[in-house]
Design a protein around this motif. Structure first.
Motif, mmCIF file in Angstrom:
data_model
loop_
_atom_site.group_PDB
_atom_site.id
_atom_site.type_symbol
_atom_site.label_atom_id
_atom_site.label_comp_id
_atom_site.label_asym_id
_atom_site.label_seq_id
_atom_site.Cartn_x
_atom_site.Cartn_y
_atom_site.Cartn_z
ATOM 1 N N UNK A 267 11.790 14.634 -7.334
ATOM 2 C CA UNK A 267 12.628 13.467 -7.076
ATOM 3 C C UNK A 267 13.108 13.425 -5.629
ATOM 4 N N UNK A 268 13.719 14.498 -5.173
ATOM 5 C CA UNK A 268 14.309 14.468 -3.832
ATOM 6 C C UNK A 268 13.242 14.486 -2.739
ATOM 7 N N UNK B 154 0.805 -1.214 0.000
ATOM 8 C CA UNK B 154 0.000 0.000 0.000
ATOM 9 C C UNK B 154 0.842 1.270 0.000
ATOM 10 N N UNK B 155 1.955 1.219 0.621
ATOM 11 C CA UNK B 155 2.760 2.415 0.751
ATOM 12 C C UNK B 155 2.983 3.079 -0.600
ATOM 13 N N UNK B 156 2.654 4.315 -0.633
ATOM 14 C CA UNK B 156 2.940 5.032 -1.872
ATOM 15 C C UNK B 156 4.435 5.318 -1.902
ATOM 16 N N UNK B 157 5.009 4.981 -2.986
ATOM 17 C CA UNK B 157 6.456 5.163 -3.074
ATOM 18 C C UNK B 157 7.146 4.076 -2.271
ATOM 19 N N UNK C 160 13.156 3.130 -11.799
ATOM 20 C CA UNK C 160 13.799 4.077 -10.895
ATOM 21 C C UNK C 160 14.793 3.410 -9.955
ATOM 22 N N UNK C 161 16.040 3.929 -9.945
ATOM 23 C CA UNK C 161 16.962 3.466 -8.900
ATOM 24 C C UNK C 161 17.588 4.606 -8.120
ATOM 25 N N UNK C 162 17.287 5.834 -8.501
ATOM 26 C CA UNK C 162 17.948 6.966 -7.869
ATOM 27 C C UNK C 162 17.784 6.993 -6.359
ATOM 28 N N UNK C 163 16.570 6.747 -5.876
ATOM 29 C CA UNK C 163 16.387 6.839 -4.428
ATOM 30 C C UNK C 163 17.172 5.746 -3.701
ATOM 31 N N UNK D 6 20.245 6.524 -0.865
ATOM 32 C CA UNK D 6 20.178 5.966 0.496
ATOM 33 C C UNK D 6 21.322 4.997 0.769
ATOM 34 N N UNK D 7 21.664 4.213 -0.240
ATOM 35 C CA UNK D 7 22.760 3.266 -0.042
ATOM 36 C C UNK D 7 24.080 4.011 0.164
#
Lengths: 469, 469, 469, 469
Positions: free
Chosen positions: B384-385, A54-57, B287-290, B294-295
């Motif tokens: 994005x951010x 459910x979590x968006x994102x 998408x892999x940017x996030x 974080x990594x």
């Protein structure tokens, strides 16, 4: 790395530990889950599943996936079953969405390309996306393979889980696609943690101990290859053991004999695949065996140009069982009186050598005429190699005189030949017509048998015709 | 290895070459395709696609997949379009099967679990399985990424290909799942063939040459990290450039200055992400940017415990364009007379320093109040951010005084702050309510602006309330 | 690792830093050295040297060696010279010990085996053990190579340091023994920090920039190999650039042309070594070039069985200088009137093509007859390849028409042929009799020249006889 | 690679084989040696040695070195002895040259720097250069280490070979210099061919089998490290096994107990070196043990900041033997009547627990007062650790109750403490004054013993004073 941290090999700085804790606790807070409860762990699993979907994102996707997988591993069987069952129903397709999608499709509003897409999306069980998101966790793929192992063990008593299993197979087939597999030689310089898995997983001719293993890896006329997947580090998925010889061998004993004289690799003309073992129960039904053999044939051919023959030395696991069943069938087309007498003598402690002719002829019948309802051969190993495009080359009487060998196949072993330029044609004949491609010698053994029974009509005229044509 | 053979680096033994030829020719023979025809290459592509799907089993799957991908790469644009169009229709879902599946589902015969599965299967476009099988070829993943790049270029003029693109995204999302990505540091010991891609793909602050690159990689206070995928060897998918500093920087110039004094890594308190670039057009939308940011935050925190602040120095690509649009809007809520005058003076060659207040206030408005119809901020980098859970920390007047910077954003740059313990809350506020989480200073800049307009009523009362609450 | 710590890439835990400090400070305390003094750094170097030698056992050997090497690198030239001079005298052999050892040897008491050993030990300069102990420090080998580079620069003005240099060569020859060298291919996947050294160190045909470098490494018909030593990580010691061609090339231009068409490696019949460069000045006189070429010949022959010819395309660095000297010699045996005229015409801006015959004949003389007092050829490159057992194969008029090429050799280039089965015989002929092994064509060019001078008696009858025999 | 070719793993192209044959045959031809002779192999060895030294240049150096080393490995013992003896005389120093060099030196003509050099060169046994050239062969270092193993075995009966051995040690010390050694962790991911050597070479607490090995490598509180040399691939030179604990252990049994509970590495405060083993007999006398321990202490301290104590758990191999010798000495200063009675009771099958006090006190005497003529402790293990700068920390009664432990030391084990900030001072005290640095507790055990003997005067007053000061 995370494994290293957990095992204490690497000191996780407080900061990082704090981060992980924060994410996990926060995840729990959001869900109204209290930490460390003893009760309701099963409810947690479902809740975590819902949270993951459910979590968006994806701000906490990795952490939630990690929590769910860890909780599943810790859970007791009833809780695991409950979660897997929820995958079947709660996380099944959204019926309301399906009804709407069907209605929209049937109205064919606005061109139906997008309607079809919507219908496909609506009909996709929610668990597929759930499993994909679980795969985000570090080590997720490995955990999911173990989860399916649990599922398979429950499947017999819980056939309603079958659709869940189908989705696992669907996703695994995509993730363990040949394109993602890496072939690596296994030898005496391979790391011990991988080698101990070779010892543990060898399913055909058990490896007794490390000396036995070395005897299969270190001599210059021995090879072993395994497929690995980038996500299952240090876990061979399937491996094949190879002997390099000067002729096609008829028995396993001499191949494994520790006191035999090794030959130089370039002297060999023949590569013998004498053992192929899958290692991951959780990947059952995701097939890589045929890719493995073909790749190894290519690599060996490149490395050792003298190799001309690529052949297996294979067990016949279903033979004795089939014979026993036929013996009980009064009007067995396979067993005539003479054969029956020979086998009876054997049971009375008679010399197996006396039964050579009977057993060989019976084996020819077993391979060429004994079929499943699907029209495929009864023997599972035969289905595998013939399906790969190999040819049944030779029947080896007393190829495996071990207790296990005698029990499962009267000691019979066979060779399947991989002739690269014939593989595709063989495969097609087998796949489309069920034709068992066999050498003349094997076919002759059958004809001898059949003609010896003269007037007894065959119940499998069709397949016989194919064979003798 | 095959690449080595093709490039002539490794001599392919005749035997092996023969094997490949045999399989390919045989494939052609089976399909009735004559080799080396000039005409009808497009028909071949579709035929090869059908062959890949229809063949029972996979005896030649690898060879056919390889042929199809190679033929597509060789094909001219009209043929490529034709093949991609066939993916949309010929290889779309099987309508007849769908009708049957809907009917069966609606009859709900035999329990409907299996009917649902059948419906889902029937509604799956055939191209999905086709793409999965193309991935069997050596280098298949890479070829498919390039194929989608072609598709994306055609999409604008051929919107009917959208469902094909959706399926590519669906499959790529599964294959390029975070679990399959590998983070690797990029530094001056990285191999040249990877580094030249960093030069080529840097999209934010262009790298002039190898010296410029070295200046970003070699000093002790510089880092770079990239995600790689096991199937796209030596191809970074996305990379981020990091500067280690003693404070949050407000301008890009000093960071990239070749003559600056480097500091020792352990002296740094702040890690600045000053450039993030995707490299594979064919993976747009996957998408892999996030995950990358974080990594990297985790890895840096582990390596350098002195680092306390993780922040970006980001461009504001849409700012000037938005201002220009607002200037044309007579009743713009964003631009009052004073601002209008300040910007006009600027256009007349006025000193930009004079416009500092106006631009900063306008920027606060731009970030906090200018929204897309979806309720998300107009600025793509901000989306994005903020979507990753970062906070808008600071507006930096004249942060990028380059021609490009002046043109796209009046020289404005901003910092987004990644405070790990706040990431999830920020992300949720943004994802669920569209809240732009910002520092007090940024919010104050907006309030100053709004209050300066006194009685002008805001058209975005709601979002304002959110911000000021 | 230590480098990483120093550069701040890895945070050294306080504990460890403490350890290093303790050892260093303690070392200083023991020696009565105050830290951070500006004066007397040179005295420290000698004192540290004595400490390193005198300490019984090695409790702090590593730390002292590290301090000494670091202090030397920091020291100014006068201090460095002072330390190197102390190596010559203070750390020379112990004369008193020698006198005793000679006396004992001459008395031949107790069998003289051990006396001889004692004499040898006594005669060993103390600096040898000092240098061996300096090599204990992390990075010690690398520091010592740099120390010798300093020494070599001082040697011309300080010939008394020659014995020190001899000992460096002696020890380096042992440590950089062929057995310790590792051959590695250099290509476009090599790391940038190594490649930039290739650019920097290329001594024969300068590499302009990274594009030029790529042009020499990436095409399928190009190779590069370097020797590395385990202790000089990422530092190539010597490297050779190779072009794979279909014939022996006569000019460098087409080989380096960026727009040329590459061929597949397996099409090539000829491997051309067109550039060999040493990189470490500090290793001058420690020879690995001949090992490199022979190893590369073996590796290429194994990889590409089609290669039949291994040949260089070499400059003739001393040719023009020698011609100029001969021109000044009135009674030059090499230069007759016709040649003199041809060269004069050239100087007056004449067409070089007119001088082809004269220059070629002169070159034949230069290689075959112009000798050093030692009897070896005047040309240094010739001495290297002939000493390796190669044969002078061909003179290439206008092989290098660059300004540098014209200036140093009237554009002449030559090929040396490495025919493996002849290498040893060639080498012996050259090493023992000074014979320049050359192809018939080269010898014919000389005979033509000589006969053209008819009755002019040659002053080098001997060597001529050798050649024509 | 060559090994691969020989073993047949890689097919050597004919060309290459031809090359090797050519070189070898040619070498033989030059020497007038006929191939495959049975007789005279020993003469060949010497001839090959002369060839290797005499050849000007190195055209065939590698091939000759290879031939000589291979011939030595094949040779029978008498031939090997003959060759080694020739190293002692034929390849000893050139006496004539020495006489000339001495004469020149004594005339002191032309400044004596170069005369000294000449003397040193003349006094160098020719075998040194021979051994250096043998090291040119692929695998040469390894062969030379084995050659010295042969030499060591012969040394006792052939003391005239001692100078040869001295030269081996001299050269090995240079080649196996700390700077060339590489520390690598050994764990359960290490390759099997290395691990089997750990099993084979463990000299202190024998490893029973692979399970036992795993028990020492895989748990999170276990470590193992080895030194490797680039030329002896896959051959650990020395290794140390480490247990991570919460306190200093007094007995080996619990440490090796397979059923013990492992702790997380970061919980440990103490690193225990419980076994150090050399592996290469041919490197005896070339010391790396002290470097190994210090390096491991540094690496562990970096990895696990919680570790505060670095200590051994060591056997006392000479204790029981020394006691037996003292028992036979009537006026032993070490053994008084009470002790004598306690030990006699033990011999009569008495309970060892009764002898605790006597044995502990005796041990204190053994370590602190029993000295070799050199003034160093009798115990070899003590000499090693004290020489490294460790402190004798604790005497552990019944630390090793195994049969071996009881036999060699009445079950006694001891701990040596490596306190980094004290290492150098301890080392110096030991190296310069023979001081055995021990904890108060150990010293107290001795005082108790001595005072119990009241008036018996100690024969070692001096060293006692040192201890109690």
């Amino acid at each position: 790395m995370l494994n290293d941290i957990r095992s204490g090999r690497i000191a996780a700085p407080e900061f990082l530990q704090g981060l992980i804790d924060t994410l996990t606790q926060r995840g729990r807070a959001v869900l109204g889950i209290k930490p460390d409860r003893d009760v309701g762990e099963d409810r947690d699993l479902e809740l975590l599943g819902e949270a993951l979907l459910s979590r968006r994102g994806e701000a906490s996707g990795v952490a939630i996936a990690q929590s769910l997988l860890a909780a599943f591993e810790r859970a007791a069987e009833p809780q695991r079953l409950k979660f897997l069952s929820s995958l079947a129903d709660r996380f099944g397709p959204d019926r309301h969405a399906i009804e709407l999608a069907i209605a929209a499709y049937q109205r064919k509003e606005g061109g139906d390309g997008s309607k079809l897409e919507a219908l496909h999306a609506a009909a996709e069980p929610r668990r597929q996306e759930l499993i994909r998101r679980l795969n985000l966790a570090p080590g997720g793929t490995s955990s999911l393979v173990r989860m399916r192992e649990v599922l398979l063990a429950l499947l017999r008593e819980h056939p309603e889980l079958q659709p869940v299993d189908d989705d696992f197979v669907h996703l695994f087939s995509s993730w363990f696609n040949r394109g993602f597999l890496v072939l690596r030689p296994i030898d005496w310089t391979t790391s011990a943690n991988i080698l101990e898995k070779i010892i543990r997983y060898e399913a055909v001719h058990a490896i007794q101990d490390w000396d036995d293993l070395r005897n299969r890896l270190e001599p210059p006329d021995r090879r072993c290859y395994a497929f690995f997947h980038p996500q299952l580090v240090d876990e061979p998925l399937i491996f094949v053991e190879v002997a390099l010889t000067k002729e096609i061998p008829g028995a396993i004993g001499p191949l494994l004999d520790k006191s035999r004289e090794a030959i130089a690799a370039h002297e060999a003309t023949t590569a013998v695949f004498y053992s192929i073992s899958n290692t991951q129960k959780g990947l059952a039904g995701v097939s890589f065996g045929n890719f493995l053999i073909k790749q190894v044939v290519q690599d060996l051919a490149r490395e050792l140009p003298n190799l001309k023959t690529f052949v297996t030395l294979s067990p016949v696991p279903g033979f004795a069982g089939w014979v026993r069943r036929e013996l009980k069938t009064e009007a067995s087309a396979a067993i005539d009186e003479e054969t029956r007498r020979a086998l009876a003598a054997l049971d009375d402690g008679g010399d197996i050598a006396q039964a050579k002719e009977a057993i060989t002829a019976l084996a020819a019948y077993y391979f060429l005429k004994a079929k499943l309802p699907s029209g495929k051969p009864v023997d599972a190993v035969a289905r595998f190699h013939l399906g790969n495009g190999a040819r049944l080359e030779r029947l080896n009487f007393l190829g495996d005189a071990s207790a296990k060998g005698m029990k499962q196949s009267y000691g019979l072993m066979v060779n399947y030949l991989y002739a690269l330029e014939r593989i595709e044609a063989n495969h097609e004949a087998f796949a489309e017509h069920g034709t068992v491609v066999a050498s003349d010698k094997v076919k002759k053994a059958l004809r001898a048998k059949l003609s010896s029974r003269d007037l007894v009509p065959s119940p499998h005229t069709n397949s016989q015709r194919k064979i003798s044509s």
